[in-house]
Design a protein around this motif. Structure first.
Motif, mmCIF file in Angstrom:
data_model
loop_
_atom_site.group_PDB
_atom_site.id
_atom_site.type_symbol
_atom_site.label_atom_id
_atom_site.label_comp_id
_atom_site.label_asym_id
_atom_site.label_seq_id
_atom_site.Cartn_x
_atom_site.Cartn_y
_atom_site.Cartn_z
ATOM 1 N N UNK A 232 -1.488 11.312 -5.700
ATOM 2 C CA UNK A 232 -2.108 9.994 -5.612
ATOM 3 C C UNK A 232 -2.848 9.634 -6.896
ATOM 4 N N UNK A 233 -3.483 10.633 -7.505
ATOM 5 C CA UNK A 233 -4.183 10.386 -8.770
ATOM 6 C C UNK A 233 -3.203 9.937 -9.850
ATOM 7 N N UNK A 234 -2.045 10.596 -9.931
ATOM 8 C CA UNK A 234 -1.054 10.211 -10.934
ATOM 9 C C UNK A 234 -0.500 8.809 -10.650
ATOM 10 N N UNK A 235 -0.298 8.489 -9.379
ATOM 11 C CA UNK A 235 0.188 7.155 -9.026
ATOM 12 C C UNK A 235 -0.859 6.097 -9.363
ATOM 13 N N UNK A 236 -2.126 6.394 -9.104
ATOM 14 C CA UNK A 236 -3.195 5.443 -9.429
ATOM 15 C C UNK A 236 -3.282 5.203 -10.932
ATOM 16 N N UNK A 237 -3.154 6.279 -11.711
ATOM 17 C CA UNK A 237 -3.311 6.154 -13.160
ATOM 18 C C UNK A 237 -2.071 5.529 -13.805
ATOM 19 N N UNK A 238 -0.915 6.072 -13.507
ATOM 20 C CA UNK A 238 0.310 5.581 -14.150
ATOM 21 C C UNK A 238 0.858 4.326 -13.479
ATOM 22 N N UNK A 239 0.833 4.309 -12.153
ATOM 23 C CA UNK A 239 1.469 3.224 -11.429
ATOM 24 C C UNK A 239 0.615 1.991 -11.256
ATOM 25 N N UNK A 240 -0.702 2.177 -11.102
ATOM 26 C CA UNK A 240 -1.592 1.032 -10.916
ATOM 27 C C UNK A 240 -2.297 0.659 -12.212
ATOM 28 N N UNK A 241 -3.051 1.582 -12.776
ATOM 29 C CA UNK A 241 -3.815 1.270 -13.990
ATOM 30 C C UNK A 241 -2.901 0.868 -15.142
ATOM 31 N N UNK B 95 -0.922 17.400 -16.543
ATOM 32 C CA UNK B 95 -2.157 18.186 -16.577
ATOM 33 C C UNK B 95 -3.392 17.287 -16.481
ATOM 34 N N UNK B 96 -3.279 16.057 -16.970
ATOM 35 C CA UNK B 96 -4.410 15.128 -16.948
ATOM 36 C C UNK B 96 -4.843 14.785 -15.530
ATOM 37 N N UNK B 97 -3.917 14.886 -14.570
ATOM 38 C CA UNK B 97 -4.196 14.402 -13.223
ATOM 39 C C UNK B 97 -4.330 15.524 -12.199
ATOM 40 N N UNK B 98 -4.456 16.746 -12.679
ATOM 41 C CA UNK B 98 -4.665 17.883 -11.784
ATOM 42 C C UNK B 98 -6.160 18.036 -11.515
ATOM 43 N N UNK B 99 -6.647 17.177 -10.621
ATOM 44 C CA UNK B 99 -8.061 17.167 -10.270
ATOM 45 C C UNK B 99 -8.378 18.369 -9.384
ATOM 46 N N UNK B 100 -9.656 18.564 -9.093
ATOM 47 C CA UNK B 100 -10.077 19.747 -8.342
ATOM 48 C C UNK B 100 -9.463 19.813 -6.946
ATOM 49 N N UNK B 101 -9.306 18.670 -6.305
ATOM 50 C CA UNK B 101 -8.677 18.615 -4.986
ATOM 51 C C UNK B 101 -7.173 18.476 -5.173
ATOM 52 N N UNK C 252 0.837 -1.196 0.000
ATOM 53 C CA UNK C 252 0.000 0.000 0.000
ATOM 54 C C UNK C 252 0.871 1.245 0.000
ATOM 55 N N UNK C 253 0.381 2.283 -0.634
ATOM 56 C CA UNK C 253 0.987 3.612 -0.595
ATOM 57 C C UNK C 253 -0.057 4.576 -0.057
ATOM 58 N N UNK C 254 0.307 5.319 0.980
ATOM 59 C CA UNK C 254 -0.591 6.296 1.592
ATOM 60 C C UNK C 254 -0.001 7.688 1.413
#
Length: 417
Positions: free
Chosen positions: A248-257, A236-242, A219-221
């Protein structure tokens, strides 16, 4: 109701936080690979990150999210993502957040497999400085203009050097560097990662969290302390509103997905059940480790013992200040006197198991130089403080007298041969 103790939170976290259906006390194991949407607009919104949901189990599933929710709450982070192994979490973090030409600072005492991964990173153009992370002056001297991340373990495996975590946190905060901490040896029951200003926390769930040598996971927290708006490697793709979720969004998309090292729902459910007894197991393990370290230190057949709970350990005072109730983990290592044959001694142990792994309920012994650090070579092992006769113990939860008796009988056989 008064604030719950950590031990009680562990037992009830799944039930309280995730509120499983039908009155269950554990989240259900959802093995579906795909997820149906009544409205295609909702499917599109989840794909585009505008809504939270599951579209494909390689990226997320309800069972894994339930575990992530519990782990994040226990660490006090802003979000968590699980992987199939601890090494998958580590590699996903580096590949997701770094670019060619970036510089990172890494502990020179890294565990063998993690250390070998650094050679892979070098092949992608990442500059690496290996540093004695127990020394504040060495850490500060390694910082460069292009330093993006510092990575270390709380307690090194196997010689048990304790990193100067509080100084590292301050240096990283002052220089805008990600502080990535592997706390596998000291999970949340032993270390408050927020107190040392860790940015990202990586834990092998395989070890003390699950605890029984029966399941793999990592796990990564994101602890919420790093300002991702100042980090130039966020797409720029992972610059969400929060903005707190950018990393974490970039890690989820690039690292996990994209890399696909998904934690299976069955494994997540097994980890969640093991987690409930983590504190109880760790307390027993730490007490056993200290008692065994003291026992071995007094034997003439043992040359040196490495364990932070011993007063003579170089970072003993630091360990007692960092770790809950001065519990210094379940790993210790020792070297044998010259007259004791390492292989024969290990073969003579009857209760302790010769195996690679740690954080198990059973006590495990391993010759270090010829196994997990063999690929590093003699020169690198010397730099890490690894003696060629070093034995690593992962101490379990057995009765301490039974463990001591096992070592005594093995040493006795040596003297008779």
């Amino acid at each position: 109701m008064k604030k719950l103790s950590f031990e009680t939170k562990l037992v009830h976290a799944d039930r309280k936080l995730n509120k499983p259906e039908h009155g269950a006390v554990h989240s259900s194991t959802n093995n579906s690979v795909l997820f149906e949407f009544d409205d295609v607009a909702d499917l599109e919104a989840v794909f585009q990150g505008k809504k939270v949901g599951h579209v494909y189990s390689r990226s997320s599933s309800s069972t894994v999210v339930s575990l992530q929710t519990v782990l994040n709450d226990l660490e006090g982070g802003v979000g968590a993502v699980c992987f199939s192994t601890g090494m998958a979490a580590i590699s996903a973090m580096f590949f997701s957040l770094l670019r060619t030409g970036d510089h990172i600072i890494v502990s020179q005492f890294l565990f063998g497999n993690t250390r070998s991964f650094m050679e892979t990173l070098k092949g992608f153009g990442i500059q690496i400085s290996f540093v004695d992370v127990s020394r504040a002056d060495h850490i500060q001297a390694a910082v460069k203009k292009n330093t993006r991340l510092l990575f270390c373990e709380s307690i090194a495996n196997p010689v048990t050097q304790v990193a100067d975590l509080k100084t590292i946190g301050n240096i990283c905060e002052h220089n805008g560097i990600i502080f990535a901490l592997d706390n596998t040896m000291t999970p949340s029951a032993l270390l408050d990662a927020n107190s040392v200003k860790a940015s990202l926390l990586i834990t092998s769930l395989t070890k003390y969290v699950a605890g029984h040598g029966s399941v793999l996971g990592g796990v990564l927290v994101d602890m919420g302390s790093f300002d991702w708006t100042e980090y130039q490697n966020i797409s720029e793709h992972y610059k969400v509103s929060d903005t707190a979720q950018w990393g974490l969004t970039q890690i989820k998309k690039r690292g996990l997905r994209d890399m696909g090292a998904t934690l299976a729902p069955e494994a997540a459910a097994q980890v969640a059940i093991g987690l409930e007894t983590m504190t109880m197991r760790l307390h027993k393990t730490c007490n056993n480790a200290l008692a065994l370290a003291q026992f071995l230190s007094a034997l003439p057949q043992v040359k040196t013992v490495h364990y932070p709970g011993l007063p003579e350990h170089p970072q003993h005072q630091r360990a007692t200040e960092l770790f809950t109730s001065g519990m210094c983990g379940g790993i210790l290592s020792f070297t044998l006197a010259d007259k004791v044959d390492l292989r024969t001694f290990l073969n003579d142990l009857e209760l302790v198991i010769s195996a690679t792994h740690l954080g198990d309920t059973r006590t495990l012994a391993l010759p270090v130089a010829t196994t997990i650090f063999y690929e590093n070579g003699l020169e690198e092992r010397i730099k890490m403080g690894i003696d060629e006769s070093l034995i690593r113990l992962s101490v379990g939860i057995e009765n301490i007298e039974d463990l001591q008796n096992d070592f005594s009988q093995a040493f006795k056989k040596q003297s008779l041969q």
